[in-house]
Structure formats: structure tokens, C-alpha cells
Design a protein around this motif. Structure first.
Motif, PDB file in Angstrom:
ATOM      1  N   LEU A   1       1.070  -1.270   0.212  1.00 27.66           N
ATOM      2  CA  LEU A   1       0.061  -0.048   0.149  1.00 27.66           C
ATOM      3  C   LEU A   1       0.749   1.264  -0.027  1.00 27.66           C
ATOM      4  N   LYS A   2       1.905   1.078   0.763  1.00 24.81           N
ATOM      5  CA  LYS A   2       2.841   2.426   0.621  1.00 24.81           C
ATOM      6  C   LYS A   2       3.434   2.595  -0.507  1.00 24.81           C
ATOM      7  N   THR A   3       3.742   1.710  -0.995  1.00 28.48           N
ATOM      8  CA  THR A   3       4.486   1.645  -2.592  1.00 28.48           C
ATOM      9  C   THR A   3       3.387   2.416  -3.592  1.00 28.48           C
ATOM     10  N   VAL A   4       2.422   1.884  -3.588  1.00 25.15           N
ATOM     11  CA  VAL A   4       1.402   2.337  -4.709  1.00 25.15           C
ATOM     12  C   VAL A   4       0.826   3.688  -4.186  1.00 25.15           C
ATOM     13  N   LEU A   5       0.480   4.043  -2.990  1.00 25.50           N
ATOM     14  CA  LEU A   5       0.164   5.252  -2.588  1.00 25.50           C
ATOM     15  C   LEU A   5       1.479   6.549  -2.801  1.00 25.50           C
ATOM     16  N   LYS A   6       2.662   6.092  -2.812  1.00 26.84           N
ATOM     17  CA  LYS A   6       3.640   7.012  -3.211  1.00 26.84           C
ATOM     18  C   LYS A   6       3.674   7.430  -4.771  1.00 26.84           C
ATOM     19  N   ILE A   7       3.323   6.203  -5.579  1.00 24.33           N
ATOM     20  CA  ILE A   7       3.127   6.278  -6.938  1.00 24.33           C
ATOM     21  C   ILE A   7       2.025   7.179  -7.403  1.00 24.33           C
ATOM     22  N   ALA A   8       0.882   7.081  -6.610  1.00 27.35           N
ATOM     23  CA  ALA A   8      -0.610   7.746  -6.905  1.00 27.35           C
ATOM     24  C   ALA A   8      -0.240   9.384  -6.542  1.00 27.35           C
ATOM     25  N   ARG A   9       0.481   9.540  -5.459  1.00 27.78           N
ATOM     26  CA  ARG A   9       0.697  10.984  -4.984  1.00 27.78           C
ATOM     27  C   ARG A   9       1.688  11.718  -5.813  1.00 27.78           C
ATOM     28  N   GLU A  10       2.549  11.032  -6.541  1.00 25.72           N
ATOM     29  CA  GLU A  10       3.414  11.782  -7.495  1.00 25.72           C
ATOM     30  C   GLU A  10       2.878  12.298  -8.472  1.00 25.72           C
ATOM     31  N   VAL A  11       1.685  11.420  -8.849  1.00 22.28           N
ATOM     32  CA  VAL A  11       1.074  11.759 -10.546  1.00 22.28           C
ATOM     33  C   VAL A  11      -0.307  12.429 -10.246  1.00 22.28           C
ATOM     34  N   THR A  12      -0.902  12.503  -9.213  1.00 28.90           N
ATOM     35  CA  THR A  12      -2.025  13.273  -9.245  1.00 28.90           C
ATOM     36  C   THR A  12      -2.200  14.037  -7.947  1.00 28.90           C
TER      37      THR A  12
ATOM     38  N   GLU B   1       1.639   6.500   8.993  1.00 25.55           N
ATOM     39  CA  GLU B   1       2.633   6.345   8.033  1.00 25.55           C
ATOM     40  C   GLU B   1       1.960   6.757   6.671  1.00 25.55           C
ATOM     41  N   LEU B   2       1.089   6.081   6.493  1.00 21.81           N
ATOM     42  CA  LEU B   2       0.054   6.430   5.317  1.00 21.81           C
ATOM     43  C   LEU B   2      -0.150   7.973   5.085  1.00 21.81           C
ATOM     44  N   ALA B   3      -0.625   8.539   6.176  1.00 22.94           N
ATOM     45  CA  ALA B   3      -0.883   9.765   6.079  1.00 22.94           C
ATOM     46  C   ALA B   3       0.339  10.704   5.816  1.00 22.94           C
ATOM     47  N   ASP B   4       1.566  10.517   6.413  1.00 24.03           N
ATOM     48  CA  ASP B   4       2.583  11.348   6.217  1.00 24.03           C
ATOM     49  C   ASP B   4       3.221  11.131   4.703  1.00 24.03           C
ATOM     50  N   LEU B   5       2.743  10.106   4.125  1.00 24.82           N
ATOM     51  CA  LEU B   5       3.140   9.654   2.492  1.00 24.82           C
ATOM     52  C   LEU B   5       2.186  10.590   1.759  1.00 24.82           C
ATOM     53  N   GLY B   6       1.105  11.284   2.185  1.00 30.85           N
ATOM     54  CA  GLY B   6       0.238  12.157   1.400  1.00 30.85           C
ATOM     55  C   GLY B   6      -1.255  11.546   1.325  1.00 30.85           C
ATOM     56  N   ALA B   7      -1.632  10.395   1.942  1.00 30.81           N
ATOM     57  CA  ALA B   7      -3.157  10.038   1.705  1.00 30.81           C
ATOM     58  C   ALA B   7      -3.913  11.045   2.475  1.00 30.81           C
ATOM     59  N   ASP B   8      -5.083  11.619   1.866  1.00 30.17           N
ATOM     60  CA  ASP B   8      -5.839  12.485   2.457  1.00 30.17           C
ATOM     61  C   ASP B   8      -6.650  11.861   3.656  1.00 30.17           C
ATOM     62  N   VAL B   9      -7.211  10.663   3.463  1.00 30.70           N
ATOM     63  CA  VAL B   9      -7.854   9.871   4.302  1.00 30.70           C
ATOM     64  C   VAL B   9      -7.393   8.420   4.322  1.00 30.70           C
TER      65      VAL B   9
ATOM     66  N   VAL C   1      -6.902   4.408  17.760  1.00 27.62           N
ATOM     67  CA  VAL C   1      -6.199   5.362  16.727  1.00 27.62           C
ATOM     68  C   VAL C   1      -6.460   7.078  17.198  1.00 27.62           C
ATOM     69  N   PRO C   2      -5.706   7.889  17.171  1.00 28.12           N
ATOM     70  CA  PRO C   2      -5.970   9.134  17.756  1.00 28.12           C
ATOM     71  C   PRO C   2      -6.412   9.997  16.544  1.00 28.12           C
ATOM     72  N   ILE C   3      -6.993  11.120  16.722  1.00 32.06           N
ATOM     73  CA  ILE C   3      -7.366  12.086  15.717  1.00 32.06           C
ATOM     74  C   ILE C   3      -6.131  12.460  14.846  1.00 32.06           C
ATOM     75  N   LEU C   4      -6.039  12.253  13.724  1.00 33.22           N
ATOM     76  CA  LEU C   4      -4.741  12.508  12.866  1.00 33.22           C
ATOM     77  C   LEU C   4      -4.897  14.304  12.622  1.00 33.22           C
ATOM     78  N   THR C   5      -3.451  14.662  12.769  1.00 30.08           N
ATOM     79  CA  THR C   5      -3.626  16.199  12.353  1.00 30.08           C
ATOM     80  C   THR C   5      -3.312  16.347  10.717  1.00 30.08           C
ATOM     81  N   ASN C   6      -2.830  15.371   9.855  1.00 29.89           N
ATOM     82  CA  ASN C   6      -2.557  15.675   8.487  1.00 29.89           C
ATOM     83  C   ASN C   6      -3.444  14.697   7.711  1.00 29.89           C
ATOM     84  N   ALA C   7      -4.580  14.039   8.029  1.00 28.08           N
ATOM     85  CA  ALA C   7      -5.391  13.416   7.530  1.00 28.08           C
ATOM     86  C   ALA C   7      -6.537  12.967   8.167  1.00 28.08           C
TER      87      ALA C   7
END
Length: 621
Positions: A160-171, A199-207, A226-232
């Protein structure tokens, strides 16, 4: 609501549920028929109507019917050439439903490839291949125009982290990244859920969130840590319930009204996006909508933290020398005894005692060999420990035990202090007493090796802490009686990669095979210990049965002719022992490990070969 990103940030949105569930309920998949994604082409009206049904039930967000519309998954149905058309239709049909309804956001759905966490060196599908097919499907969905991406049902966090990085780079469109878990609060690789989502939030996932596998009750338990996240923001897509099986079909029995009770509880845990996964229908989504008391997200919550570190009880120190260590420096002999087919165990235990008195390094106990029911080897192992203070080597088949049973079996062996196991597939049921019996095969034998070795880290197959580290050494099986023995090093290396500590082979009846195996191992620098199988022949009939009817065993023409002549000369057992001793001589030239297989509980025959091997073995090797 103006755009999806702002809406997700400032509101609690209701998502849709399962498309596949509706298709199966109404038999649009024709049993086990084609890919569900391919129905975008063959049954477009039905797919559009289901999207519309979810929107009318109260969903703010729907997803394309493209979960498995990648080259790898479509290839299973011979549909890989249709990937463009399937994804294009998936987007078009969902957009048509939104246009008819008048409102709604659209997520392009891309599902996970690996159905479970797999360490990098064991992947049957490499991350390079996953990236390639992900990019292909990603570009197709982006070109068709979606409001956001839904990456869901990822058991493998690294994938998931691998494909998330790809998606975040192109859109820059919103991305929802959902993991799937077997146990509350922890991923299959042992990562805590809160850490994984951050970790997923830090990689750029909105949710970031959780979908599939668990029902609402356990999803709540998972989100409590799971706490309330500040960046997702958080998302939750529970299954309708835990599944059951009726007439071979997976059924989810939860009443849709049950979801109404959980909608507000999901919001109070910080969820901004609430939908459904397997088993959910428009009725479930309608009840989520009804259950929400507010669409305003919360910004604080009480977190029930998971422990920062699991403290494991250390494994007990092994008394004496382990087999895997002993065989590296000295001749080591194992002797297999089949458990009795009846409740009379007198002969079996006489054999056990005699073999240990004669100096066997371990008695091994098979697991319903030849698919014939016998007394549980777990029970016999416990009795051997109690009566003789020796630890036997236990065989475990994937044929007879499902994943639940394997866990229970291995945990029981650990608590008994039995730490040497042989992980095997098992003979097919058609050769046994009940040829119509079912074979389980939840795991392959190499995956069983991997499961057992995870116990040494204190983790179950699902990633849950066992509270105690085990101390298993695991043997894998190898059959040297194959035509292309020189190419078999790949099979051996794969089993080593999965965690095999040593190997036990099928019986060998040809001296040349012993030398060929040793040469092959030396050529490829394989130093993992081997115990070479020796099973004495009792008669020509016995030899012909083994050669013609037992999987994995082949006898040379010379050996079969010798046994035929021995029958005529009334010297069958004598010649059978001569052949076995010749094999033992060859083994002792090249290996330290010998594995004697007792025929028909004739332990006196194994005693003679055990004595011969110990007497003949060089003092130092």
C-alpha cells in the motif's frame, strides 16, 4: 459541498457498500462466473442501477466497480486484454448514476494485489510487477476523470505504501488509503494500526482507514486505539458481519438496522468517511445515514492506547543439543514410527523405548501418513515426553488442518515443549482409507514453515502477539527421486527462504541418487542440513507397491529385480536390509543425517539399521 477534498475535511460523508454482494445475491455472476469487474461490459445497466441504489440510499460517495480490474487479476479469467474497456466502463457507469441522481462524488477503486502480508524475499508477485500494473490501472482511471482514489483491502502495508507513493506523485486529487486487518489494532506484519495509518498519512493520503474482514463491533475496537490525525482524516468500511457458509456460499447475516447503531459511534471515533464492505447493501448504507446524529466531524476523542511494546516471555532454554546443530558435526539418526491405526498402542511404545535405548537421536511421528487415520501424533508426543523424557519430531500436514487448526496444533506443541517439526503437504486423500475425504490446504507447506517460524518472534499468522516466543526448528520435505534433480536447487532454496532449518527426504533406493544430491548441494553452496530417507523393503510385493502406488517414491529396476529374486530365495528381509545398508554407506560418505522410516511398525528392522548406522559412522566428519 463544493469539492471532495473540502467535503472530506469538513464533513462526515457516507460512502457506498459492496457491489459484488448485490451481484451475487441476484446471481448476476452466474455462480463462480466471470470477473465482477468484467460485468461493467456485459451487464452495464445492472452495474449503473446498483450505483444509483447506493446514492438513493444516502451515499455521498460511490466507488467504481474496478477493484480487481488490473492486468494480474483479469488474467485469471483471460480478460487482461479488456483492461482499458473495463476501467473506462467502470468510470462511465458510475458517472451516469451520479448524473441521474443529481449529486455525489466518485472514487476510482484500485484493490490490493497481495491477499496477505508477504515478506519481500518471499513474494510470488514482486513489488516491481505490482507497481507496473498499478500504474496502468491508475492512469486509466485518471484519464476517465474521477474525484478521488480509493486504495482498499491492502493487507500488505508495504504494498500500500508503495502504490500510494506512485499515486501521490502523479495526481493531486484526494486519496483514501485503507488497510485490512485480521486482528483488532494490528496489521498482519505486526505493525500497530495507529502507526500504520500515520505512516500512510505522512505519505500524502488525505484519508486513511480500515476496510473489510471485520464487522462494525471490531472496527470500533480498532479505531479506539487511533488518535485524531493532524494531517489526514479517518475512514471505516466494515463488513456486514463475520461471514458464515451456507450450501457452499459465503453469507453475511447481520440485519441492516444493526448498522444504524454504529454510525454515530464511528463519527465519535473520528471517522470522516463511513461506508460498507463485504455483505453490505443499500439497506445497510441507508441505516448508516439514519444513524448519524450529526455530519460534523469530531476533533477530540478518548484514545485507548495499545501497549508501546509487547513484552514476551522468553522461550525456555533447550536442554541438550538441538538436531539441527548436532547434524552439522556428527552422524545423527532419526527414526520414524507411524502412529497406530487402532487404539492398541503397546507395540508403538515398545518401539519408542527400544529406539531411544538403542541411541536414536529422535523418534519422528507421522501425521496420518498415506491419508489413513491414526492416533493423533500430538497425543502420542505428549505421552512420549511424559514417559521417556524425550522430545519427538512431529509431522504436520496442511492436508488435514485448516488455518485455525494449525494455529492450535502449533501452540499446543510449544506448550508441550516439542520444538522440532516437519511441515509437509501430506499424501492426497484419494490414496487413503477415505478417498472421498476433503483436503484442506489453507496453506502450502512453505507457508506453514513461515507460520511456525513467526511463533519464534511471538507473532501469530494474523500479526497478533502470542505473549511468548517459541523456539521451533522446522524441517521441510524434499523428494530426491525426481528426473531433473540437478535443477531442484531452486525448490530447496525457496524453502530455505521461507525459513526451513533442515530437510528430510523421501526414502532413496539408489546409491547414485545420494551422490547426485550431494553434488548438487555443493555446486550451489547449500549448507542447510539434510536427513536422507532410508526405508527397508520387506518383500518384492512391498517394493512394487512403493514403486507404483506411493507418491514420490521410485525404485530402480535393479532394486526391484533383487527383491524379486530374494522372494524366490526366501531371503526378502535379508536382501531388503542389505539394500538399506548400502544406501546408509553412501549417505555416510556425503551426509551426517539419516532418516530411517519404520515399515509397518516393524521397529526391530529399524533397530538393526539404527545400530548399523551408529556403528559404521565415522567418529568425526
Amino acid at each position: 459541498m463544493t469539492n471532495l477534498r473540502d467535503s472530506l475535511k469538513n464533513n462526515v460523508l457516507i460512502a457506498d457498500g459492496a457491489i459484488g454482494t448485490l451481484l451475487k445475491q441476484h446471481d448476476h455472476t452466474h455462480g463462480h462466473g466471470p470477473s465482477i469487474d468484467a460485468l461493467n461490459l456485459s451487464q452495464p445497466d445492472q452495474i449503473r442501477d446498483y450505483h444509483l441504489a447506493y446514492l438513493r440510499a444516502g451515499a455521498d460517495v460511490i466507488q467504481t466497480n474496478t477493484y480487481g480490474a488490473n492486468t494480474l487479476k483479469l488474467a485469471r479469467y483471460g480478460l487482461e486484454k479488456d483492461i482499458v474497456a473495463i476501467n473506462q466502463a467502470g468510470v462511465r457507469l458510475a458517472k451516469e448514476a451520479i448524473k441521474i441522481h443529481g449529486r455525489g462524488f466518485l472514487l476510482g477503486n484500485i484493490g490490493g494485489i497481495n491477499a496477505e502480508y508477504v515478506p519481500v524475499h518471499l513474494r510470488s508477485t514482486s513489488l516491481d510487477d505490482i507497481q507496473k500494473v498499478f500504474r496502468e490501472q491508475l492512469y486509466l482511471l485518471l484519464l476517465e476523470g474521477v474525484d478521488g482514489l480509493l486504495l482498499e483491502t491492502y493487507y500488505d502495508l508495504e504494498e500500500l505504501k508503495t502504490v500510494l507513493k506512485i499515486a501521490r506523485e502523479v495526481t493531486d486529487i484526494p486519496i483514501i488509503a485503507n488497510v485490512s486487518i485480521h486482528e483488532v489494532g494490528i496489521l498482519q506484519n505486526g505493525t500497530r494500526l495507529d502507526i500504520a495509518l500515520q505512516e500512510l498519512a505522512d505519505l500524502g493520503a488525505d484519508v486513511v482507514g480500515v476496510n473489510c474482514q471485520l464487522g462494525p463491533y471490531h472496527m470500533i475496537k480498532a479505531l479506539e486505539g487511533v488518535p485524531i490525525l493532524t494531517n489526514a482524516s479517518l475512514a471505516v468500511y466494515p463488513n456486514a458481519s463475520l461471514p458464515t457458509v451456507e450450501d457452499g456460499e459465503i453469507i453475511y447475516q447481520t440485519e441492516p438496522s444493526y448498522f444504524k447503531k454504529y454510525a454515530e459511534r464511528f463519527r465519535l471515533q473520528g471517522a470522516h468517511l463511513i461506508g460498507g464492505c463485504c455483505g453490505t447493501t443499500p439497506a445497510h448504507i441507508a441505516n448508516l445515514r439514519k444513524g448519524l446524529e450529526s455530519t460534523t466531524p469530531v476533533d477530540t476523542k478518548v484514545v485507548i492506547p495499545l501497549p508501546d511494546e509487547v513484552v514476551f516471555t522468553k522461550p525456555k532454554k533447550f536442554r541438550g543439543k538441538r538436531l539441527v546443530d548436532k547434524v552439522l558435526t556428527e552422524t545423527t539418526v532419526l527414526v520414524e514410527l507411524d502412529p497406530p491405526r487402532t487404539l492398541n498402542t503397546e507395540t508403538f511404545f515398545k518401539g519408542v523405548q527400544a529406539l531411544y535405548n538403542q541411541g536414536t537421536d529422535a523418534v519422528t511421528i507421522s501425521d496420518n501418513s498415506l491419508a489413513s487415520p491414526r492416533i493423533s501424533n500430538l497425543a502420542l508426543a505428549a505421552l512420549i515426553k511424559e514417559r521417556y523424557n524425550h522430545s519427538p519430531l512431529i509431522h504436520i500436514t496442511t492436508r488435514d488442518h485448516n488455518l485455525v487448526g494449525l494455529h492450535a496444533h502449533v501452540m499446543g506443541l510449544h506448550k508441550l515443549g516439542i520444538h522440532d517439526l516437519l511441515a509437509i503437504t501430506g499424501d492426497p486423500t484419494k490414496v487413503g482409507d477415505f478417498p472421498g475425504a476433503s483436503s484442506v490446504f489453507d496453506l502450502r507447506s512453505v507457508e506453514l514453515v513461515q507460520l511456525i517460524k513467526r511463533y519464534n518472534d511471538g507473532l501469530s499468522y494474523s500479526g497478533k502477539s502470542l505473549g511468548e516466543k517459541a523456539n521451533f526448528n522446522v524441517a521441510a520435505a524434499f523428494n530426491p527421486n525426481i528426473k531433473k534433480l540437478q535443477q531442484a536447487y531452486k525448490i530447496i532454496q525457496r524453502k530455505i527462504d521461507y525459513g526451513a532449518d533442515y530437510f528430510i527426504t523421501q526414502p532413496v533406493y539408489d546409491v547414485e541418487t545420494v551422490h547426485q544430491l550431494a553434488d548438487m548441494l555443493n555446486e550451489h553452496n547449500i549448507t542447510t542440513p539434510f536427513f536422507i530417507g532410508v526405508m527397508p523393503l520387506l518383500s518384492s510385493r512391498n517394493a512394487e507397491f512403493l514403486h507404483n502406488e506411493v507418491p514420490g517414491i521410485r525404485l530402480s529396476d535393479e532394486v526391484r529385480d533383487r527383491m524379486k529374486q530374494a522372494d524366490l530365495d526366501n531371503r526378502s528381509l535379508e536382501v531388503g536390509l542389505e539394500i538399506s545398508k548400502e544406501i546408509i554407506d553412501a549417505i555416510l560418505e556425503r551426509f551426517n543425517g539419516i532418516y530411517i522410516i519404520t515399515p509397518f511398525q516393524r521397529y526391530e528392522v529399524s533397530l538393526e539399521l539404527l545400530h548399523y548406522a551408529k556403528k559404521t559412522a565415522p567418529i568425526l566428519k
